[in-house]
Motif scaffolding. Structure first.
Motif, PDB file in Angstrom:
ATOM      1  N   ASN A  26       0.777  -1.066   0.285  1.00  0.00           N
ATOM      2  CA  ASN A  26      -0.347  -0.058   0.141  1.00  0.00           C
ATOM      3  C   ASN A  26       0.875   1.177  -0.514  1.00  0.00           C
ATOM      4  N   LEU A  27       1.439   1.002   0.532  1.00  0.00           N
ATOM      5  CA  LEU A  27       2.681   2.464   0.805  1.00  0.00           C
ATOM      6  C   LEU A  27       3.426   2.709  -0.517  1.00  0.00           C
ATOM      7  N   ARG A  28       3.894   1.388  -1.252  1.00  0.00           N
ATOM      8  CA  ARG A  28       4.129   1.478  -2.921  1.00  0.00           C
ATOM      9  C   ARG A  28       3.538   2.112  -3.525  1.00  0.00           C
ATOM     10  N   LYS A  29       2.258   1.714  -3.556  1.00  0.00           N
ATOM     11  CA  LYS A  29       1.901   2.218  -4.571  1.00  0.00           C
ATOM     12  C   LYS A  29       0.969   4.261  -4.314  1.00  0.00           C
ATOM     13  N   GLU A  30       1.286   4.389  -3.125  1.00  0.00           N
ATOM     14  CA  GLU A  30       1.165   5.543  -2.624  1.00  0.00           C
ATOM     15  C   GLU A  30       1.933   6.716  -3.185  1.00  0.00           C
ATOM     16  N   VAL A  31       3.762   5.747  -3.278  1.00  0.00           N
ATOM     17  CA  VAL A  31       3.994   6.330  -3.316  1.00  0.00           C
ATOM     18  C   VAL A  31       4.658   6.762  -4.895  1.00  0.00           C
ATOM     19  N   LYS A  32       3.762   5.749  -5.397  1.00  0.00           N
ATOM     20  CA  LYS A  32       4.282   5.731  -7.096  1.00  0.00           C
ATOM     21  C   LYS A  32       2.577   6.646  -7.274  1.00  0.00           C
ATOM     22  N   ARG A  33       1.701   6.731  -7.101  1.00  0.00           N
ATOM     23  CA  ARG A  33       0.571   7.768  -6.733  1.00  0.00           C
ATOM     24  C   ARG A  33       1.071   9.812  -7.161  1.00  0.00           C
ATOM     25  N   ARG A  34       1.439   9.482  -5.623  1.00  0.00           N
ATOM     26  CA  ARG A  34       2.363  10.737  -5.763  1.00  0.00           C
ATOM     27  C   ARG A  34       3.169  11.694  -6.624  1.00  0.00           C
ATOM     28  N   GLU A  35       4.248   9.889  -6.896  1.00  0.00           N
ATOM     29  CA  GLU A  35       4.922  10.640  -8.108  1.00  0.00           C
ATOM     30  C   GLU A  35       4.581  10.860  -9.324  1.00  0.00           C
ATOM     31  N   ARG A  38       2.775  14.310  -8.942  1.00  0.00           N
ATOM     32  CA  ARG A  38       3.797  15.362  -8.772  1.00  0.00           C
ATOM     33  C   ARG A  38       4.607  15.796 -10.500  1.00  0.00           C
TER      34      ARG A  38
END
Length: 155
Positions: A26-35, A38
């Motif tokens: 879930n954290l990895r998905k969130e990082v990808k979404r935020r990237e 951006r």
């Protein structure tokens, strides 16, 4: 430790590992979404800056904006798109005007000046504008030609 205790401990350890794995995914998905967000924000900011650059250069050429204001705006917009653009010889006039007029007061600081100080600053600004007008207008034309090349002109 009997076998039942060992199995319970193993089951508990597996549950913790599975839980942590799900959390990590879930954290990895969130990082990808935020990237991705951006990157999209950067793309939109660059596109908006390029559109504003088109308006400002057009206004400069049509003499709808003062040379100093137009040069400052072009310099800032070019730096947003790519900081190295202001170093291009074709666009150097914008940075030259900025460097020669950045000490002049603007907005509320200008309003605090005495009429004599304001007139002195206006004389300085107008002298720079008179001297730099041809170079700034040529730089504005160069930006228009550069923009006509399309997105490939950035690289």
């Amino acid at each position: 430790m009997n076998s039942i205790s060992a199995l319970v401990a193993l089951a508990l350890a597996l549950a913790v590992i599975v839980g942590l794995s799900i959390y990590a995914l879930n954290l990895r998905k969130e990082v990808k979404r935020r990237e991705a967000f951006r990157i999209d924000e950067d793309r939109r900011a660059q596109q908006n800056s390029l559109e504003n650059l088109d308006y400002v250069t057009s206004a400069l050429i049509q003499e709808q904006v003062e040379i100093t204001e137009g040069a400052w705006r072009c310099k800032v917009l070019l730096e947003i798109v790519d900081p190295s653009l202001t170093e291009r010889p074709d666009f150097q006039a914008f940075a030259d005007v900025y460097n020669r007029t950045r000490h002049l007061k603007t907005h509320s600081a200008r309003a605090k000046l005495t009429p004599r100080e304001r007139m002195a600053e206006d004389k300085q600004r107008l002298a720079v504008e008179d001297e730099m007008r041809p170079a700034v207008l040529a730089a504005a034309e160069a930006v228009i030609k550069w923009r006509a090349k399309g997105p490939s002109a950035l690289h």
